[in-house]
Every structure is written in structure tokens, then in C-alpha cells.
Write an enzyme that holds these catalytic residues in place. Structure first.
Site, PDB file in Angstrom:
ATOM      1  N   LYS A 173       0.638  -1.377  -0.109  1.00  0.00           N
ATOM      2  CA  LYS A 173      -0.214  -0.054  -0.067  1.00  0.00           C
ATOM      3  C   LYS A 173       0.805   1.239  -0.044  1.00  0.00           C
ATOM      4  CE  LYS A 173      -4.160  -1.788   2.009  1.00  0.00           C
ATOM      5  NZ  LYS A 173      -5.094  -1.897   3.187  1.00  0.00           N
ATOM      6  N   LYS A 189      -6.964 -10.112  -6.856  1.00  0.00           N
ATOM      7  CA  LYS A 189      -8.034 -10.392  -6.151  1.00  0.00           C
ATOM      8  C   LYS A 189      -9.082  -9.377  -6.416  1.00  0.00           C
ATOM      9  CE  LYS A 189      -9.457 -10.116  -1.237  1.00  0.00           C
ATOM     10  NZ  LYS A 189      -8.997  -9.562   0.033  1.00  0.00           N
ATOM     11  N   LYS A 210     -12.833  -3.867  -4.125  1.00  0.00           N
ATOM     12  CA  LYS A 210     -13.636  -2.677  -4.278  1.00  0.00           C
ATOM     13  C   LYS A 210     -12.806  -1.411  -4.424  1.00  0.00           C
ATOM     14  CE  LYS A 210     -13.853  -2.402   0.957  1.00  0.00           C
ATOM     15  NZ  LYS A 210     -14.785  -2.745   2.032  1.00  0.00           N
TER      16      LYS A 210
END
Length: 346
Positions: free
Chosen positions: A124, A207, A210
Site C-alpha cells: 500500500k 483479487k 472494491k
């Protein structure tokens, strides 16, 4: 466990804790990988605590109005998927102050080296680590506090979160060792099912997320039946027919993903799906998958829409859940303070 390896959690009440960030649309991946299992756990005689982790969400900047909407929408998704507030505790994290309090205490137990090894921090923050928030770096310690605050013994997670549960075990073990107590359990990861890791409809090696820029990569719980069918029809595949055995899916990430999704939605094994559709092309399989997905997801979508018409009721449910959660958490937090030597005189 064998006699040589006694269960370290035997003295603790069986309790499940898990959470999802309210940072955007819940997806089919959240449903198959988490929500459906959460619902099933309600019938297994184990206390279940489910949390919308809004404190985790703000490790990156969130628009306040959007965060409020997303938190309520996520709560609606949990309830529409089958989480019963009468049988499970459902709340948003920021309403129980013990999460933030215990996180600080666990920050003082966790080691910097442990945090530096967290793969999600590396993923991240990437090359912009110097600009990332301290919260993003430290949030695995908050996640550990989320679990330990309730003496949870089982944590349903996806494969990508297993490392954080292992960190929680390390923190619990160090706390118990440092203070010469047997106070925190060693929570176990619970990873089950054919589609615990649902992949993107555009790239079977990634994956379903969202946060993916492409809405076509995922099926949202808020998608209409037409949108669901369209996304499945346009899902990336290869030109070969489906194989008749699982070995034939090797190297075919997109095909494997669609087979796994079908299996999970239908309550079958991937091998059973291939027994039915092996040798068939995607021209036949995709419409069948679309029909199946719509039949499962349309009632959830309709119930979410109904719930979102009454945000005050959602807030009431979350508030009541927070009171129930705090009743469990507060004594555990107070005992932690006592063990660590804090004066508690009020």
C-alpha cells in the site's frame, strides 16, 4: 491438538471476531469470502462479533460524508446477507473506544521489525512510504487490538490477512511473556470454502477489490441484475473450453476464478462444476453463471436498498451493537491496564 501440543485457547470462551473496512462497495468477493461464512457461523453455537472498521478506513484520507454513507451501506450489506443483530454483535469500530485504547497499549508491545515485515504495508505504501500516514504503518497493531479486545479465539480472514492474525498471535504471546500472565488467547485464522479468494473479472491473477479503478472488475452487492449479468458476460476468459478435471485449470487463472465463483454460489466443489460443464465453452457457462449469480445476489441487493431508506434504523442497530461490544471489551481493557501497572482509581 495432541497431548504434546495442548490448545492454548482452551481456557477461553470460543468467540469469533472479524471486520471489514467501510471504504466503498461491498463486492461478491466480500460476500463469498467473508459475509456468507459470517452468517453460517451464527448457527455454530459460537459468539460472533462483526465490526465495520472505520478507524482502519481513515489510515488513508476519507471524505467524511462518504465514510458515513459507506459505513451505513456496509451495515446494510451485512444485514441483507443474513447477519442477524439479535444473534451477532454488529457495530462500527469507532463507537467502542477500547479499540483505540488497546491499540496504543499493543503499539508498546509490538516491535518495529514486525511492522516492517507486513506485506500489505509494502504493497500500500510502496515507493511513497515517507508520505504514508503513521496509521497505515501501525494499523496491524490496531487490527491485533481489535481481536484481542474481545479475547477472540477465531478470526475468519482471507489469505491476504492471515499474516495479520499471525502478528496478533505474536503480540499476544509477547504480552503474556513480558507480564508473566496467561491473559490473551492465541487466535486462530479461519480460512474455508471454494471461493475464499475471489479474483478480478478482468485479471484472474488479482483479487477482486472494491478499490480497483475498473468497476467491471467486480460485482458489487449494489449492482442491479442487469449489471451483474453484463459483467459476467464480459469477464475475461480464454478461447479453450472448460476442462473436465481440476488439473486442466492450471495456468488458466480466469477460467479457474469463474469455476470457483460458480462452485461457491452453488454450494458445490469446483470438481463437481467441471463434472457438469467440462468440455463446454464459455458461451454456455457464462450465462449459467450469470443466472446463478443474479438468483443469489438480487435478494441481497433488494434488502440493502430497503434498509438504506431508513438510515436511523441502521444507526440504532450499530449503536446497540456498540453497547454490547463495549460490555465485553471494557473489562478486558481494564484488566490489561491493571496488568501493565496503570493506576485505575475512578
Amino acid at each position: 491438538m495432541t497431548d504434546a501440543q495442548p490448545n492454548p485457547n482452551a481456557k477461553f470462551k470460543r468467540r469469533i471476531f472479524s471486520g471489514i473496512q467501510p471504504s466503498g462497495n461491498l463486492t461478491l468477493g466480500n460476500y463469498l469470502g467473508a459475509l456468507r461464512r459470517f452468517v453460517e457461523k451464527q448457527d455454530e453455537g459460537i459468539e460472533t462479533i462483526y465490526c465495520l472498521v472505520d478507524l482502519h478506513a481513515i489510515t488513508v484520507w476519507q471524505d467524511p460524508d462518504a465514510l458515513r454513507h459507506q459505513t451505513r451501506e456496509a451495515a446494510a450489506g451485512f444485514i441483507a446477507a443474513g447477519i442477524d443483530p439479535e444473534r451477532s454483535i454488529l457495530f462500527n469500530q469507532s463507537q467502542v473506544g477500547g479499540h483505540a485504547e488497546l491499540a496504543w497499549l499493543m503499539n508498546c508491545v509490538a516491535r518495529m521489525g514486525w511492522m516492517n515485515r507486513m506485506t500489505q504495508w509494502k504493497d500500500k505504501a510502496g515507493k511513497n512510504a515517507e508520505k504514508a500516514s503513521l496509521g497505515l504503518f501501525a494499523y496491524p497493531s490496531l487490527m491485533a487490538a481489535d481481536i484481542l479486545l474481545y479475547h477472540a479465539t477465531e478470526v475468519p480472514v482471507g489469505e491476504d490477512q492471515k499474516q495479520h492474525v499471525e502478528l496478533t498471535r505474536d503480540i499476544a504471546a509477547k504480552f503474556n511473556h513480558d507480564y508473566k500472565v496467561d491473559f490473551f488467547p492465541q487466535p486462530d485464522s479461519v480460512i474455508e470454502g471454494a471461493a475464499t479468494r475471489v479474483m478480478s473479472l478482468r485479471d484472474g491473477t488479482k483479487k477482486m477489490s472494491k478499490s480497483d479503478p475498473s468497476d467491471a472488475s467486480r460485482i458489487n452487492l449494489t449492482d442491479s441484475p442487469d449489471a451483474i449479468a453484463k459483467k459476467i458476460r464480459k469477464a475475461v476468459t480464454d478461447p479453450e473450453p472448460l476442462p473436465e478435471t481440476l488439473e486442466g485449470l492450471e495456468g488458466r487463472a480466469e477460467a479457474r476464478n469463474l469455476v470457483n465463483i460458480y462452485a461457491a454460489l452453488a454450494g458445490k466443489t469446483p470438481a463437481e462444476v467441471l463434472g457438469e460443464y467440462g468440455g463446454e465453452g464459455f458461451g454456455k457457462f457464462k450465462p449459467a453463471l450469470a443466472d446463478l449469480a443474479v438468483s443469489v445476489m438480487e435478494p441481497i441487493n433488494a434488502e440493502m436498498n430497503r434498509l438504506m431508506q431508513d438510515p436511523a434504523e441502521i444507526d440504532r442497530i450499530l449503536g446497540r451493537g456498540a453497547e454490547q461490544a463495549d460490555a465485553i471489551a471494557r473489562p478486558i481493557l481494564e484488566k490489561t491496564y491493571e496488568i501493565m501497572g496503570m493506576v485505575r482509581s475512578r
